[in-house]
Scaffold this motif. Structure first.
Motif, PDB file in Angstrom:
ATOM      1  N   ASN A 231       0.699  -1.172  -0.712  1.00 42.62           N
ATOM      2  CA  ASN A 231      -0.275  -0.185  -0.791  1.00 42.62           C
ATOM      3  C   ASN A 231       0.563   0.923   0.011  1.00 42.62           C
ATOM      4  O   ASN A 231       1.381   1.475   0.969  1.00 42.62           O
ATOM      5  N   LYS A 232       0.908   1.881  -0.971  1.00 44.01           N
ATOM      6  CA  LYS A 232       1.390   2.839  -1.130  1.00 44.01           C
ATOM      7  C   LYS A 232       1.739   4.390   0.083  1.00 44.01           C
ATOM      8  O   LYS A 232       2.438   4.891   0.032  1.00 44.01           O
ATOM      9  N   ASP A 233       0.223   4.035   0.826  1.00 42.16           N
ATOM     10  CA  ASP A 233       0.194   4.816   1.449  1.00 42.16           C
ATOM     11  C   ASP A 233       0.526   4.623   3.005  1.00 42.16           C
ATOM     12  O   ASP A 233       0.676   5.243   4.276  1.00 42.16           O
ATOM     13  N   ASP A 234       1.372   3.440   3.243  1.00 46.46           N
ATOM     14  CA  ASP A 234       1.946   3.222   4.216  1.00 46.46           C
ATOM     15  C   ASP A 234       3.206   4.237   4.779  1.00 46.46           C
ATOM     16  O   ASP A 234       3.733   3.820   5.690  1.00 46.46           O
ATOM     17  N   TYR A 235       3.525   5.010   3.539  1.00 51.32           N
ATOM     18  CA  TYR A 235       5.178   5.490   3.372  1.00 51.32           C
ATOM     19  C   TYR A 235       5.180   7.001   3.111  1.00 51.32           C
ATOM     20  O   TYR A 235       4.109   7.287   3.111  1.00 51.32           O
ATOM     21  N   GLU A 236       6.566   7.022   4.224  1.00 50.04           N
ATOM     22  CA  GLU A 236       6.227   8.968   3.485  1.00 50.04           C
ATOM     23  C   GLU A 236       6.775   9.538   2.665  1.00 50.04           C
ATOM     24  O   GLU A 236       7.390   8.421   1.878  1.00 50.04           O
ATOM     25  N   THR A 237       5.895  10.473   2.342  1.00 50.15           N
ATOM     26  CA  THR A 237       6.708  10.635   1.105  1.00 50.15           C
ATOM     27  C   THR A 237       7.846  12.253   1.476  1.00 50.15           C
ATOM     28  O   THR A 237       8.072  12.915   2.096  1.00 50.15           O
ATOM     29  N   GLY A 238       8.486  12.410   0.103  1.00 49.37           N
ATOM     30  CA  GLY A 238       9.334  13.318   0.310  1.00 49.37           C
ATOM     31  C   GLY A 238       9.912  14.393  -1.007  1.00 49.37           C
ATOM     32  O   GLY A 238       9.162  13.435  -2.518  1.00 49.37           O
ATOM     33  N   LYS A 239       9.781  14.948  -1.010  1.00 47.70           N
ATOM     34  CA  LYS A 239       9.600  16.114  -2.188  1.00 47.70           C
ATOM     35  C   LYS A 239      10.772  17.288  -2.833  1.00 47.70           C
ATOM     36  O   LYS A 239      11.528  18.168  -1.967  1.00 47.70           O
ATOM     37  N   ILE A 240      11.377  17.293  -4.349  1.00 47.37           N
ATOM     38  CA  ILE A 240      12.073  17.813  -5.400  1.00 47.37           C
ATOM     39  C   ILE A 240      11.550  18.879  -5.700  1.00 47.37           C
ATOM     40  O   ILE A 240      10.849  18.179  -6.525  1.00 47.37           O
ATOM     41  N   GLN A 241      11.718  20.313  -5.516  1.00 44.98           N
ATOM     42  CA  GLN A 241      10.352  21.013  -6.040  1.00 44.98           C
ATOM     43  C   GLN A 241      11.341  22.032  -7.911  1.00 44.98           C
ATOM     44  O   GLN A 241      12.826  22.315  -7.193  1.00 44.98           O
ATOM     45  N   GLY A 242      10.786  22.241  -8.159  1.00 42.38           N
ATOM     46  CA  GLY A 242      11.172  23.152  -9.406  1.00 42.38           C
ATOM     47  C   GLY A 242      12.717  22.342 -10.925  1.00 42.38           C
ATOM     48  O   GLY A 242      13.335  22.880 -10.764  1.00 42.38           O
ATOM     49  N   VAL A 243      11.831  21.352 -10.636  1.00 48.11           N
ATOM     50  CA  VAL A 243      12.535  19.984 -11.556  1.00 48.11           C
ATOM     51  C   VAL A 243      12.624  20.425 -12.848  1.00 48.11           C
ATOM     52  O   VAL A 243      11.147  20.282 -13.167  1.00 48.11           O
ATOM     53  N   LEU A 244      12.977  20.799 -13.428  1.00 48.72           N
ATOM     54  CA  LEU A 244      12.998  21.005 -14.940  1.00 48.72           C
ATOM     55  C   LEU A 244      13.539  19.719 -16.015  1.00 48.72           C
ATOM     56  O   LEU A 244      15.441  19.358 -16.001  1.00 48.72           O
ATOM     57  N   GLY A 245      13.380  18.878 -15.865  1.00 48.04           N
ATOM     58  CA  GLY A 245      13.399  17.509 -17.202  1.00 48.04           C
ATOM     59  C   GLY A 245      14.277  17.132 -18.761  1.00 48.04           C
ATOM     60  O   GLY A 245      14.450  18.798 -18.997  1.00 48.04           O
ATOM     61  N   TYR A 246      14.274  16.574 -18.801  1.00 49.49           N
ATOM     62  CA  TYR A 246      14.867  15.742 -20.629  1.00 49.49           C
ATOM     63  C   TYR A 246      14.783  17.387 -21.453  1.00 49.49           C
ATOM     64  O   TYR A 246      15.155  17.767 -22.037  1.00 49.49           O
ATOM     65  N   PHE A 247      13.039  17.202 -21.199  1.00 45.08           N
ATOM     66  CA  PHE A 247      12.871  17.429 -22.518  1.00 45.08           C
ATOM     67  C   PHE A 247      12.640  19.068 -22.693  1.00 45.08           C
ATOM     68  O   PHE A 247      12.265  19.948 -23.592  1.00 45.08           O
ATOM     69  N   TYR A 248      12.759  19.609 -21.228  1.00 45.73           N
ATOM     70  CA  TYR A 248      13.159  21.282 -21.457  1.00 45.73           C
ATOM     71  C   TYR A 248      14.028  22.162 -22.064  1.00 45.73           C
ATOM     72  O   TYR A 248      13.599  22.621 -22.900  1.00 45.73           O
ATOM     73  N   ASP A 249      15.045  20.830 -21.985  1.00 45.13           N
ATOM     74  CA  ASP A 249      16.401  21.608 -22.841  1.00 45.13           C
ATOM     75  C   ASP A 249      16.656  21.441 -24.276  1.00 45.13           C
ATOM     76  O   ASP A 249      17.002  21.895 -25.065  1.00 45.13           O
TER      77      ASP A 249
END
Length: 394
Positions: A231-249
């Motif tokens: 169950n994915k809801d059993d795990y805490e989550t972390g976040k990295i914001q402001g990410v620009l991926g492969y397509f952006y370039d």
């Protein structure tokens, strides 16, 4: 009489057009679109014969009409009354390399603040991909179960006005699965991804799925394999914001996109998963080097395992009596593997693009219970990848 009426109507429209064009331009309408007004392009042989002058002149006329905003609003109202709401988008041509060294033409669609690959199927390479998997069905010992998962991309789940610009990924996946040996268990990742398409299952500026999207792929596999997904809801989550991926370039800076957020699930919260990377030396011998499942020094998709590796060995110390799974993979598996290891004792990732050994070496070393072939759909149009996958098992 009819000709006179036609001529009169034409002259009236021409007069109205000249009057509107002669009035001051609606500059505020242009500013509201965050751009500058179009100017008359230069007139020469190159611009005329290339069509550049015609296109530029049309833009100049469109921008210099008085009461432009009112005319535009009236046009939108008419469209809406007819049941049609116009969409905006931009198509960009570029090149694509999935890591095999071969380059192909690639078409990207930019719409809804998202950059998406447009898929064009290839009957020849579909058969090559199926043949590669069927080689494993033919050669693997009978006690080893074999599965295939082909993962669609997000354009497949967009509105028809966007989705229909490409070939059907659903039809392509069904076609590939129909060509596989009856021994191969086909995984319906498409179904669960479709059910959850309103969630953040794909990145906006990258071609990969998110770890949430990969969870639904993992769940589809466990449904087929006969196991129980965590169950994915059993795990805490972390976040990295402001990410620009492969397509952006790969697109121009004036394209409107919204930065991504990498949300990761803290699966190894108590350090019960051991991760080791392997490669082969010039003699074909395997050697190990340290690696991590989550590389917190990376603020992009390489957060997952740091990058691609020839072999990744994962061990779940909480599941000593579990099974061993070998995954033949592309980079889509990097975000899938953390889910898989929660259901197995060992998960071994093998990347045919960069592993120099023979697949028999993997079988001899790990004695797997199951083999899963995971690729996103664009690998099925690359002949060199299909050949690498097939020739891995000599």
């Amino acid at each position: 009489m009819r000709n006179k009426l036609t001529i009169g109507a034409f002259l009236l429209m021409l007069t109205a057009f000249i009057v509107v064009l002669a009035l001051p331009a609606d500059e505020e309408s242009i500013k509201s679109e965050n751009r500058v007004m179009a100017t008359i392009p230069p007139v020469n042989k190159e611009t005329v014969f290339s069509g550049e002058f015609e296109t530029g002149f049309e833009s100049f006329i469109g921008d210099n009409i008085a009461h432009r905003s009112q005319i535009t609003d009236f046009s939108k109202t008419l469209d809406e009354k007819r049941g049609f709401v116009p969409k905006t988008g931009k198509i960009i041509s570029t090149n694509k390399d999935i890591g095999t060294g071969t380059t192909q033409k690639q078409t990207l669609l930019v719409a809804d603040n998202t950059i998406m690959e447009m898929f064009i199927r290839n009957d020849k390479t579909e058969q090559e991909y199926a043949d590669a998997i069927n080689r494993y069905a033919e050669k693997l010992p009978e006690n080893i179960k074999l599965f295939s998962m082909v993962i669609p991309t997000q354009l497949e789940f967009k509105e028809p006005i966007y989705k229909n610009l490409q070939d059907s990924q659903k039809d392509t996946i069904d076609s590939i699965y129909s060509k596989l040996d009856s021994r191969v268990g086909t995984v319906d990742a498409y179904g669960l991804l479709s059910e959850h398409s309103n969630e953040y299952t794909y990145f906006r500026t990258d071609h990969h799925w998110t770890q949430l999207g990969a969870y639904y792929g993992y769940s589809a596999f466990m449904n087929k394999e006969g196991g129980q997904a965590v169950n994915k809801d059993d795990y805490e989550t972390g976040k990295i914001q402001g990410v620009l991926g492969y397509f952006y370039d790969r697109v121009s800076s004036d394209v409107a996109t919204e930065p991504d957020t990498i949300e990761w699930y803290d699966i190894d919260y108590d350090k019960h998963i051991k991760t080791t990377m392997y490669a082969t030396d010039e003699k074909g011998e395997m050697y190990s080097y340290n690696g991590v499942m989550y590389d917190r020094s990376k603020a992009n998709y390489n957060f997952f395992f740091g990058s691609d590796h020839p072999i990744v060995e994962m061990t779940n110390e909480k599941n000593p009596d579990g099974k061993t799974l070998v995954v033949l993979k592309d980079s889509y598996t990097n975000v899938l593997a953390p889910w898989l290891i929660e259901s197995y004792k060992n998960v071994i990732l093998v990347d045919p693009r960069i592993f120099d050994g023979d697949f028999q070496m993997i079988l001899d070393k790990y004695s797997p219970d199951e083999v899963l072939v995971v690729n996103y759909i664009f690998t099925t149009v690359f002949s060199d990848y299909c050949n690498l996958l097939e020739n891995l098992y000599n």
